[in-house]
Enzyme design. Structure first.
Site, PDB file in Angstrom:
ATOM      1  N   LYS A  65      -6.226  17.826  38.409  1.00 20.89           N
ATOM      2  CA  LYS A  65      -7.593  18.329  38.532  1.00 20.89           C
ATOM      3  C   LYS A  65      -8.669  17.368  38.035  1.00 20.89           C
ATOM      4  O   LYS A  65      -9.704  17.211  38.699  1.00 20.89           O
ATOM      5  CB  LYS A  65      -7.722  19.679  37.825  1.00 20.89           C
ATOM      6  CG  LYS A  65      -7.049  20.773  38.617  1.00 20.89           C
ATOM      7  CD  LYS A  65      -6.949  22.067  37.844  1.00 20.89           C
ATOM      8  CE  LYS A  65      -5.674  22.793  38.187  1.00 20.89           C
ATOM      9  NZ  LYS A  65      -4.438  22.064  37.759  1.00 20.89           N
ATOM     10  N   SER A  97      -5.692  23.153  29.665  1.00 23.70           N
ATOM     11  CA  SER A  97      -6.470  22.600  30.779  1.00 23.70           C
ATOM     12  C   SER A  97      -7.768  23.370  30.956  1.00 23.70           C
ATOM     13  O   SER A  97      -8.519  23.108  31.899  1.00 23.70           O
ATOM     14  CB  SER A  97      -5.654  22.610  32.074  1.00 23.70           C
ATOM     15  OG  SER A  97      -5.244  23.924  32.392  1.00 23.70           O
ATOM     16  N   GLU A 103     -26.680   0.128  43.510  1.00 23.77           N
ATOM     17  CA  GLU A 103     -25.608  -0.535  42.741  1.00 23.77           C
ATOM     18  C   GLU A 103     -24.622   0.484  42.174  1.00 23.77           C
ATOM     19  O   GLU A 103     -23.408   0.260  42.152  1.00 23.77           O
ATOM     20  CB  GLU A 103     -26.204  -1.358  41.603  1.00 23.77           C
ATOM     21  CG  GLU A 103     -26.963  -2.581  42.068  1.00 23.77           C
ATOM     22  CD  GLU A 103     -27.701  -3.222  40.902  1.00 23.77           C
ATOM     23  OE1 GLU A 103     -27.213  -4.239  40.404  1.00 23.77           O
ATOM     24  OE2 GLU A 103     -28.761  -2.703  40.482  1.00 23.77           O
ATOM     25  N   ASN A 113     -35.326  -3.216  40.340  1.00 32.40           N
ATOM     26  CA  ASN A 113     -33.883  -3.314  40.547  1.00 32.40           C
ATOM     27  C   ASN A 113     -33.319  -2.151  41.375  1.00 32.40           C
ATOM     28  O   ASN A 113     -33.755  -1.012  41.220  1.00 32.40           O
ATOM     29  CB  ASN A 113     -33.172  -3.356  39.200  1.00 32.40           C
ATOM     30  CG  ASN A 113     -33.519  -4.615  38.415  1.00 32.40           C
ATOM     31  OD1 ASN A 113     -33.737  -5.665  39.016  1.00 32.40           O
ATOM     32  ND2 ASN A 113     -33.598  -4.493  37.114  1.00 32.40           N
ATOM     33  N   HIS A 168     -19.820 -13.285  58.838  1.00 33.82           N
ATOM     34  CA  HIS A 168     -19.661 -14.160  57.665  1.00 33.82           C
ATOM     35  C   HIS A 168     -20.944 -14.239  56.840  1.00 33.82           C
ATOM     36  O   HIS A 168     -21.175 -15.239  56.153  1.00 33.82           O
ATOM     37  CB  HIS A 168     -19.233 -15.575  58.064  1.00 33.82           C
ATOM     38  CG  HIS A 168     -18.142 -15.620  59.093  1.00 33.82           C
ATOM     39  ND1 HIS A 168     -16.810 -15.653  58.768  1.00 33.82           N
ATOM     40  CD2 HIS A 168     -18.197 -15.583  60.454  1.00 33.82           C
ATOM     41  CE1 HIS A 168     -16.093 -15.675  59.879  1.00 33.82           C
ATOM     42  NE2 HIS A 168     -16.901 -15.618  60.924  1.00 33.82           N
ATOM     43  N   TYR A 184       7.646  23.111  40.589  1.00 32.18           N
ATOM     44  CA  TYR A 184       6.479  22.894  39.732  1.00 32.18           C
ATOM     45  C   TYR A 184       6.873  22.088  38.497  1.00 32.18           C
ATOM     46  O   TYR A 184       7.913  22.306  37.898  1.00 32.18           O
ATOM     47  CB  TYR A 184       5.865  24.235  39.295  1.00 32.18           C
ATOM     48  CG  TYR A 184       4.666  24.016  38.384  1.00 32.18           C
ATOM     49  CD1 TYR A 184       3.407  23.783  38.917  1.00 32.18           C
ATOM     50  CD2 TYR A 184       4.810  23.976  36.996  1.00 32.18           C
ATOM     51  CE1 TYR A 184       2.312  23.528  38.099  1.00 32.18           C
ATOM     52  CE2 TYR A 184       3.723  23.725  36.166  1.00 32.18           C
ATOM     53  CZ  TYR A 184       2.476  23.506  36.722  1.00 32.18           C
ATOM     54  OH  TYR A 184       1.407  23.252  35.908  1.00 32.18           O
ATOM     55  N   SER A 242     -36.962  -3.827  34.693  1.00 34.85           N
ATOM     56  CA  SER A 242     -36.164  -4.471  33.662  1.00 34.85           C
ATOM     57  C   SER A 242     -36.863  -4.259  32.337  1.00 34.85           C
ATOM     58  O   SER A 242     -38.088  -4.254  32.262  1.00 34.85           O
ATOM     59  CB  SER A 242     -36.044  -5.961  33.976  1.00 34.85           C
ATOM     60  OG  SER A 242     -35.732  -6.659  32.788  1.00 34.85           O
ATOM     61  N   LYS A 273     -39.336  -7.574  37.716  1.00 37.56           N
ATOM     62  CA  LYS A 273     -38.148  -7.072  38.395  1.00 37.56           C
ATOM     63  C   LYS A 273     -38.297  -5.642  38.888  1.00 37.56           C
ATOM     64  O   LYS A 273     -38.918  -4.807  38.252  1.00 37.56           O
ATOM     65  CB  LYS A 273     -36.946  -7.129  37.426  1.00 37.56           C
ATOM     66  CG  LYS A 273     -36.551  -8.527  37.050  1.00 37.56           C
ATOM     67  CD  LYS A 273     -35.598  -9.138  38.041  1.00 37.56           C
ATOM     68  CE  LYS A 273     -34.312  -8.405  38.053  1.00 37.56           C
ATOM     69  NZ  LYS A 273     -33.237  -9.105  37.400  1.00 37.56           N
ATOM     70  N   ASN A 332       2.077  29.287  39.046  1.00 38.58           N
ATOM     71  CA  ASN A 332       2.345  28.126  39.897  1.00 38.58           C
ATOM     72  C   ASN A 332       1.793  28.302  41.307  1.00 38.58           C
ATOM     73  O   ASN A 332       1.229  27.371  41.879  1.00 38.58           O
ATOM     74  CB  ASN A 332       3.855  27.841  39.941  1.00 38.58           C
ATOM     75  CG  ASN A 332       4.388  27.511  38.566  1.00 38.58           C
ATOM     76  OD1 ASN A 332       3.623  27.283  37.632  1.00 38.58           O
ATOM     77  ND2 ASN A 332       5.715  27.493  38.428  1.00 38.58           N
TER      78      ASN A 332
HETATM   79  N1  ARG Z   1      -2.579  24.925  33.983  1.00 37.71           N
HETATM   80  C1  ARG Z   1      -1.508  24.820  34.932  1.00 37.71           C
HETATM   81  C2  ARG Z   1      -1.844  23.767  35.976  1.00 37.71           C
HETATM   82  O1  ARG Z   1      -2.965  23.425  36.122  1.00 37.71           O
HETATM   83  C3  ARG Z   1      -1.261  26.119  35.614  1.00 37.71           C
HETATM   84  C4  ARG Z   1       0.173  26.371  35.970  1.00 37.71           C
HETATM   85  C5  ARG Z   1       1.004  26.465  34.750  1.00 37.71           C
HETATM   86  N2  ARG Z   1       2.335  26.840  35.065  1.00 37.71           N
HETATM   87  C6  ARG Z   1       3.305  26.768  34.168  1.00 37.71           C
HETATM   88  N3  ARG Z   1       4.465  27.108  34.545  1.00 37.71           N
HETATM   89  N4  ARG Z   1       3.072  26.309  32.948  1.00 37.71           N
HETATM   90  O2  ARG Z   1      -0.985  23.297  36.678  1.00 37.71           O
END
Ligand code: ARG
Length: 448
Positions: free
Chosen positions: A317, A15, A282, A277, A148, A309, A269, A275, A102
């Site tokens: 995220k 991640s 939008e 725009n 309306h 967890y 355009s 035009k 966690n």
């Molecule tokens: N990258 C993990 C997350 O965003 C962090 C926690 C990972 N915990 C684990 N037990 N693998 O949730």
């Protein structure tokens, strides 16, 4: 585990590209945790100082884009710990005492969300001020109000803009309310069951500016309600921005012609030279879908997860950050564009006078002369039908012509029949009367 993970697995599970955004929060949380460990005599003050020094140096590496991640860095937390041990030696490994990723990731996210909410609220207020500025610059301008999308009754342009200011007030209040549930310290929950060390959670909470500590370790590491609440509030905010954007698109169309876009906020355009725009509006409207999508994504991710967890939670995220970026950018561009809209008061007024928008005035007039409103409504319906058939506006009817429909019409009816008078009479709280509009625009918040 005996075998190193397959590179495919590293690539699939990392991640870091997403959560590197949390480096400053991760380091701030780690420093507070480390200080607490030393105060509780879980680590020595010498160890504390080396760890804190190392973390501060790593923060500089991130800030100046010198941090080099490795493919084996599973996430921002592991990357920072790996680098810390490289820099300060095995003592760096003591930082993770009495902590798990966690509760650490929950902490980082809460710290981040807290700042995001504050920034969004600032930008909401900036947009409100921009709308108020436009309203003040065009005080007294009358436009048709619609139901309306049919012209209904005249209203002040400022009253129309204030409707969006009210919506944004509620958005700000919702975000602030959600912040109270963000601002609770999760650290200390450990992996899921709490910790055996004699930690001082209240101290960490104080250091990091939290209002309190969470109560149940299982709930703490699995809870993302605060992110959902944020996305719920954010979706409503996005919807409001989309509605405002949509009106800007309509108003800028030559059929309405109520506003002209500044060149700096319009596009041409590639093919049609005439035009201009409204792409900015939008896109604000279009990006609403991404914010709703983020809410649906996270709701779906959380549904059916057993305590506590689960790695699924890592999927929180990307949608959250995308929604944050979208909302911040949409607010900023709208706040910059709104004060620069060129308001065509003449076109608004023309539209307000067309379309029999004063019909209600006639009915109200009769009602004040003792005609039951339901009957008055019928009489005026007949007046309007006749006027339409003759191709005439209500304001050109003479007293005699009106009296043919009801002898309750008197001389003073002609003064009733102007857009100014119609707007001015709506002085009960919440109505479009100039005094009401001025009062709402005088609020301190709208006058920086
Ligand atoms: N990258 C993990 C997350 O965003 C962090 C926690 C990972 N915990 C684990 N037990 N693998 O949730």
């Amino acid at each position: 585990m005996e075998e190193a993970t397959d590179p495919l697995v590293d690539a699939f599970t990392t991640s870091f590209p997403v959560d590197r955004r949390l480096y400053a929060q991760d380091i701030a949380g780690s420093i507070a945790h480390c200080r607490m460990l030393a105060k509780q005599k879980i680590i020595s003050t010498a160890d504390r100082d080396r760890i804190v020094g190392g973390l501060q140096a790593i923060e500089k590496e991130f800030a100046s884009d010198r941090f080099r991640e490795l493919p084996s860095d599973e996430d921002v937390h592991m990357a920072i710990e790996r680098r810390l041990i490289e820099k300060v030696g095995p003592v760096g490994g003591k930082l993770h005492t009495a902590r798990s990723r966690n509760d650490q990731v929950a902490l980082d996210l809460r710290l981040y969300m807290r700042d995001v909410v504050d920034e969004l609220c600032d930008r909401i207020v900036a947009l409100q001020q921009a709308l108020a500025e436009l309203a003040r610059a065009h005080a007294g301008v009358i436009m048709p109000g619609y139901t309306h999308l049919q012209p209904a009754q005249p209203v002040l342009f400022g009253h129309h803009l204030l409707a969006y200011i009210e919506m944004l007030d509620r958005d700000e209040a919702r975000l602030k309310d959600c912040r109270t549930r963000i601002n609770v310290l999760p650290l200390g929950a450990g992996a899921l069951a709490g910790t055996t060390f004699s930690i001082d959670r209240a101290m960490v909470a104080r250091e990091l500016g939290f209002d309190g500590v969470t109560e149940n370790s299982l709930d703490t590491v699995s809870d993302r309600d605060f992110a959902l609440e944020f996305l719920g509030a954010g979706s409503i905010l996005a919807m409001h921005l989309s509605r405002l954007a949509d009106e800007i698109v309509l108003w800028a169309s030559p059929h309405f012609g109520f506003i002209e876009l500044p060149d700096a906020f319009a596009t041409g355009s590639s093919m049609m030279p005439q035009k201009k725009n409204p792409d900015v509006a939008e896109l604000v409207r279009g990006k609403t879908g991404r914010v709703y999508g983020s809410l649906m994504a996270l709701l779906t991710t959380l549904k059916g997860l057993p305590l506590a967890y689960n790695r699924d939670l890592q999927e929180d995220k990307a949608p959250l950050f995308d929604a944050v970026d979208t909302l911040l950018a949409s607010l900023a561009v709208m706040a910059a564009m709104v004060p620069r809209l060129r308001v065509r008061a003449d076109r608004m007024r023309e539209a307000a006078d067309a379309g029999y928008t004063l019909a209600t005035e006639l009915a109200d007039y009769l009602a004040t002369r003792g005609v039951p409103f339901r009957d008055a409504h019928g009489v005026v319906g007949a007046v309007v039908r006749k006027a339409i058939a003759d191709g005439r506006s209500l304001t050109t009817l003479t007293l005699d012509e009106l009296r043919a429909f009801s002898d309750a019409f008197e001389e003073d009816v002609l003064e009733w029949l102007t857009a100014e008078a119609a707007v001015g009479r709506r002085s009960a709280p919440g109505g479009t009367a100039p005094a009401n509009v001025r009062r709402r625009l005088r609020r301190k918040k709208l006058n920086p």
